[in-house]
Design a protein around this motif. Structure first.
Motif, PDB file in Angstrom:
ATOM      1  N   ASP A  73     -43.404 -44.740  47.763  1.00 16.57           N
ATOM      2  CA  ASP A  73     -43.456 -45.540  48.987  1.00 16.57           C
ATOM      3  C   ASP A  73     -42.412 -45.093  50.018  1.00 16.57           C
ATOM      4  O   ASP A  73     -42.043 -45.857  50.891  1.00 16.57           O
ATOM      5  CB  ASP A  73     -43.271 -47.032  48.666  1.00 16.57           C
ATOM      6  CG  ASP A  73     -43.974 -47.938  49.687  1.00 16.57           C
ATOM      7  OD1 ASP A  73     -44.845 -47.433  50.420  1.00 16.57           O
ATOM      8  OD2 ASP A  73     -43.637 -49.129  49.756  1.00 16.57           O
ATOM      9  N   GLN A  74     -41.942 -43.868  49.915  1.00 18.99           N
ATOM     10  CA  GLN A  74     -40.998 -43.387  50.933  1.00 18.99           C
ATOM     11  C   GLN A  74     -41.146 -41.904  51.264  1.00 18.99           C
ATOM     12  O   GLN A  74     -40.177 -41.233  51.612  1.00 18.99           O
ATOM     13  CB  GLN A  74     -39.561 -43.719  50.539  1.00 18.99           C
ATOM     14  CG  GLN A  74     -39.187 -43.268  49.153  1.00 18.99           C
ATOM     15  CD  GLN A  74     -37.769 -43.692  48.778  1.00 18.99           C
ATOM     16  OE1 GLN A  74     -37.012 -44.191  49.597  1.00 18.99           O
ATOM     17  NE2 GLN A  74     -37.396 -43.474  47.530  1.00 18.99           N
ATOM     18  N   GLY A  75     -42.368 -41.411  51.131  1.00 18.44           N
ATOM     19  CA  GLY A  75     -42.613 -40.061  51.630  1.00 18.44           C
ATOM     20  C   GLY A  75     -42.138 -38.930  50.751  1.00 18.44           C
ATOM     21  O   GLY A  75     -42.017 -37.794  51.208  1.00 18.44           O
TER      22      GLY A  75
ATOM     23  N   ALA B 127     -48.347 -39.071  46.359  1.00 19.08           N
ATOM     24  CA  ALA B 127     -49.427 -39.801  45.675  1.00 19.08           C
ATOM     25  C   ALA B 127     -50.331 -40.530  46.660  1.00 19.08           C
ATOM     26  O   ALA B 127     -51.500 -40.790  46.371  1.00 19.08           O
ATOM     27  CB  ALA B 127     -48.841 -40.804  44.680  1.00 19.08           C
ATOM     28  N   CYS B 128     -49.805 -40.855  47.818  1.00 21.31           N
ATOM     29  CA  CYS B 128     -50.526 -41.661  48.807  1.00 21.31           C
ATOM     30  C   CYS B 128     -51.271 -40.818  49.835  1.00 21.31           C
ATOM     31  O   CYS B 128     -51.758 -41.357  50.830  1.00 21.31           O
ATOM     32  CB  CYS B 128     -49.529 -42.560  49.526  1.00 21.31           C
ATOM     33  SG  CYS B 128     -48.365 -41.571  50.512  1.00 21.31           S
TER      34      CYS B 128
ATOM     35  N   LEU C 285     -49.206 -38.705  54.724  1.00 19.76           N
ATOM     36  CA  LEU C 285     -48.659 -39.604  53.720  1.00 19.76           C
ATOM     37  C   LEU C 285     -48.922 -41.014  54.227  1.00 19.76           C
ATOM     38  O   LEU C 285     -48.316 -41.456  55.202  1.00 19.76           O
ATOM     39  CB  LEU C 285     -47.169 -39.345  53.539  1.00 19.76           C
ATOM     40  CG  LEU C 285     -46.810 -37.950  53.023  1.00 19.76           C
ATOM     41  CD1 LEU C 285     -45.295 -37.740  53.047  1.00 19.76           C
ATOM     42  CD2 LEU C 285     -47.368 -37.726  51.619  1.00 19.76           C
TER      43      LEU C 285
ATOM     44  N   LYS D  45     -52.872 -43.953  45.785  1.00 21.82           N
ATOM     45  CA  LYS D  45     -51.806 -44.520  44.942  1.00 21.82           C
ATOM     46  C   LYS D  45     -50.475 -44.638  45.676  1.00 21.82           C
ATOM     47  O   LYS D  45     -50.141 -43.822  46.526  1.00 21.82           O
ATOM     48  CB  LYS D  45     -51.609 -43.639  43.699  1.00 21.82           C
ATOM     49  CG  LYS D  45     -52.843 -43.523  42.824  1.00 21.82           C
ATOM     50  CD  LYS D  45     -53.363 -44.885  42.382  1.00 21.82           C
ATOM     51  CE  LYS D  45     -54.556 -44.760  41.451  1.00 21.82           C
ATOM     52  NZ  LYS D  45     -55.392 -45.976  41.486  1.00 21.82           N
ATOM     53  N   LYS D  46     -49.736 -45.671  45.270  1.00 19.12           N
ATOM     54  CA  LYS D  46     -48.377 -45.844  45.761  1.00 19.12           C
ATOM     55  C   LYS D  46     -47.426 -45.364  44.684  1.00 19.12           C
ATOM     56  O   LYS D  46     -47.362 -45.929  43.594  1.00 19.12           O
ATOM     57  CB  LYS D  46     -48.111 -47.317  46.081  1.00 19.12           C
ATOM     58  CG  LYS D  46     -46.721 -47.557  46.655  1.00 19.12           C
ATOM     59  CD  LYS D  46     -46.464 -49.024  46.963  1.00 19.12           C
ATOM     60  CE  LYS D  46     -47.164 -49.470  48.229  1.00 19.12           C
ATOM     61  NZ  LYS D  46     -46.693 -50.812  48.687  1.00 19.12           N
ATOM     62  N   GLY D  47     -46.735 -44.279  44.989  1.00 20.42           N
ATOM     63  CA  GLY D  47     -45.740 -43.787  44.039  1.00 20.42           C
ATOM     64  C   GLY D  47     -44.363 -44.240  44.488  1.00 20.42           C
ATOM     65  O   GLY D  47     -43.871 -45.288  44.109  1.00 20.42           O
TER      66      GLY D  47
ATOM     67  N   CYS E 270     -43.382 -38.293  47.299  1.00 20.22           N
ATOM     68  CA  CYS E 270     -44.151 -37.877  46.123  1.00 20.22           C
ATOM     69  C   CYS E 270     -45.559 -37.373  46.409  1.00 20.22           C
ATOM     70  O   CYS E 270     -46.125 -36.630  45.626  1.00 20.22           O
ATOM     71  CB  CYS E 270     -44.225 -39.027  45.122  1.00 20.22           C
ATOM     72  SG  CYS E 270     -45.363 -40.358  45.584  1.00 20.22           S
TER      73      CYS E 270
HETATM   74 FE1  FES Z   1     -44.822 -41.343  47.604  1.00 23.10          FE
HETATM   75 FE2  FES Z   1     -46.201 -42.009  49.854  1.00 23.10          FE
HETATM   76  S1  FES Z   1     -46.086 -43.101  47.987  1.00 23.10           S
HETATM   77  S2  FES Z   1     -45.135 -40.149  49.410  1.00 23.10           S
END
Ligand code: FES
Length: 179
Positions: free
Chosen positions: A44-46, A50-51, A61, A40-42, A48
């Motif tokens: 998109d900057q490291g 989710a990825c 990540l 999942k993409k939460g 969360c």
């Molecule tokens: Fe949140 Fe990669 S999408 S850490």
């Protein structure tokens, strides 16, 4: 494609050859090129978790990892954990202990948890910042240490007690019987 690079990835046991933009991150390669949308993409900057996927046995990540940097590496995603119709013990334990609510963070949580067990076994302290290791060989993992090692994976629903219980059980080696 401008800046196209060829990359060979071993994803969930199968070899995939892709031509990607050199700036493509692993997350987008998995989801958009390979149809592996379990990751999942939460944020998109490291931020969360989710990825999170497993690359050569270590969690990464995938939103911060260039696909091209994974040349020749073994990538395991949530789709690769079950054996046939047999869930991975960590998946079964998450179900048993309600380690999720909406489920969006769950693939990342489970990939992190699977890698965590190996890290603990190897005495790898890279995800423990507070000297919380329970024992030198990590034969035991305190709930506090599990939380610390899982702190890169955010759950907005607050399913943390179930997540910790699931990891504790799989780490202790008790069978997670699940119909
Ligand atoms: Fe949140 Fe990669 S999408 S850490």
């Amino acid at each position: 494609v401008e800046n196209a690079v060829k990359v060979l990835l071993k994803i969930n046991g199968s070899t995939q050859r892709l031509e990607v933009d050199s700036r493509t991150v692993l997350l987008d390669a998995l989801r958009e090129r390979l149809g592996l949308t379990g990751t999942k993409k939460g944020c998109d900057q490291g931020q969360c978790g989710a990825c999170t996927v497993i690359v050569d046995g270590r969690r990464v990540l995938s939103c911060l990892t260039l696909a091209a940097s994974c040349e020749g590496k073994e990538v395991t995603t949530i789709e690769g954990l079950a054996q046939g119709d047999q869930l991975h013990p960590m998946q079964a334990a998450f179900i048993k202990y309600d380690g999720f609510q909406c489920g969006y963070c769950t693939p990342g949580q489970i990939c992190s948890a699977v890698a965590l067990l190996q890290e603990a076994k190897n005495g790898d302290v890279s995800h423990v910042t507070n000297n919380l290791r329970t024992s030198p060989q990590n034969l035991e993992l305190s709930d506090q240490e599990i939380r610390e090692r899982m702190s890169g994976n955010i759950c907005r629903c607050g399913a943390y007690p179930g997540i910790v219980a699931a990891i504790r059980e799989v780490h202790s080696g008790r069978e997670t019987a699940q119909a």
